[in-house]
Enzyme design. Structure first.
Site, PDB file in Angstrom:
ATOM      1  N   GLU A  26      34.721  13.953 -13.756  1.00  0.00           N
ATOM      2  CA  GLU A  26      36.139  14.307 -13.798  1.00  0.00           C
ATOM      3  C   GLU A  26      36.543  14.894 -15.147  1.00  0.00           C
ATOM      4  OE1 GLU A  26      35.938   9.823 -14.712  1.00  0.00           O
ATOM      5  OE2 GLU A  26      34.871  11.282 -13.477  1.00  0.00           O
TER       6      GLU A  26
ATOM      7  N   ASP B 241      40.014  15.114 -19.651  1.00  0.00           N
ATOM      8  CA  ASP B 241      39.493  14.073 -18.770  1.00  0.00           C
ATOM      9  C   ASP B 241      40.614  13.527 -17.890  1.00  0.00           C
ATOM     10  OD1 ASP B 241      36.986  12.295 -18.329  1.00  0.00           O
ATOM     11  OD2 ASP B 241      38.647  10.872 -18.433  1.00  0.00           O
TER      12      ASP B 241
END
Length: 337
Positions: free
Chosen positions: A244, A201
């Site tokens: 993301e 992440d």
């Protein structure tokens, strides 16, 4: 002479010798690439359309068994050869899975990529091989016809990529990730091998988006995707899991090896030096959760995902820009340069 008589006059067949010559001429002028081999595997006919497709003139192959050179760099049988040699059972090993026998006939049909050495281009050909028998039922020749389906095949591949690829990063998408993880889980179960998963992440991505806009955010994700993909082996899979977040499937990789890959990814992203004042390092970084499982009949891939997600949450909670492994105490769970 009425119309019916005119038609009958045109349809009158020539003597047997002329019929044979007419048939050869007709095959020669067919727009469909066609060649014929005899019972010994030697070329009897190599029509003009076949010359155009392969770049090989008829005089080079007539009377020889070298027709395979027109399609492949290394020796292997054509579909017609398999019929002549009684090796039709090998068709699935030599051709794509589309290979099949036509219903109610002896014709053999298949599709595959051919190297086409003379023209210097790979072509995807659909092939039909039809045996010819004499009056006593003996196999005397095989006619092979070819259709160039390269454009159709490439369009099909492009559509499949659209269905399995993320449009922004060109990585595998979530659907492809789910399918691959399920398949790798079953393979690891059969072979009793470990299967590892990394959840990656991007840290403080909202601040980056706020500072550089959505176009800047998109470019950031693309560069991170390339950085993660550069650390992969041929059989690993990197996917954009969502937003993301990225996911990495590492077949036959134990937790120690997964941790090494995760740390390489973390370092590679940090070394991109993408500026982000919202992070402690003032550059874009990632947090990574790693997990490994030895699949069994009592477990499923969702447990591996949940374990990696929990590890990722710990990495975030402990300060970001680090990796976290499962079932570790906080002072040993993180690795940081």
């Amino acid at each position: 002479m009425n119309n019916l008589q005119k038609i009958q006059h045109v349809m009158e067949f020539p003597p047997a010798e002329q019929q044979h010559g007419f048939a050869l001429k007709l095959m020669e002028l067919l727009v469909i690439p066609t060649f014929v081999i005899d019972a010994s595997g030697k070329v009897l006919i190599w029509n003009r359309a076949c010359e155009r497709l392969t770049g090989v003139p008829a005089y080079e192959v007539l009377g020889t068994a070298d027709h395979w050179r027109s399609f492949y760099s290394e020796r292997r049988p054509t579909l017609a050869d398999l019929v002549i040699q009684g090796r039709t059972g090998e068709v699935h090993a030599l051709y794509d899975q589309h290979a099949h026998r036509s219903e109610g006939a002896d014709n053999l049909c298949a599709e595959n990529w051919c190297e086409m050495p003379r023209v210097g281009k790979r072509r995807y050909l659909a092939v039909d091989a039809s045996p010819i028998y004499d009056a006593e039922g003996r196999l005397v020749a095989v006619v092979e016809t070819l259709r160039d389906m390269t454009d159709e095949k490439r369009a099909q591949v492009a559509l499949e990529q659209l269905a399995t690829r993320d449009g922004l990063t060109s990585l595998a998408n979530r659907r492809c990730f789910d399918d691959t993880l399920a398949a790798e889980w079953q393979r690891a179960l059969r072979q009793q091998q470990p299967l590892s998963l990394l959840m990656v992440d991007v840290d403080n991505f909202k601040q980056y988006n706020d500072a550089y806009g959505h176009l800047g955010g998109d470019e950031c994700l693309q560069r991170i995707a390339n950085a993660v993909a550069s650390e992969m082996r041929a059989n690993d899979l990197v996917a954009r899991y969502g937003g993301e977040e990225f996911a990495v499937i590492l077949p036959n990789q134990a937790l120690k090896g997964a941790a090494i890959v995760a740390e390489r990814i973390r370092c590679r992203v940090e070394q991109l030096h993408l500026p982000n004042l919202g992070s402690d390092a003032h550059v874009v970084t990632v947090s990574i959760g790693a997990a490994t499982a030895l699949p069994s009949v009592d477990t499923d891939p969702s447990q591996l995902v949940a374990t990696a997600d929990s590890a990722l949450y710990r990495a975030k909670h402990m300060g970001r820009n680090r990796i976290s492994l499962p079932f570790q105490e906080p002072d040993t769970a993180a690795s940081r340069a």
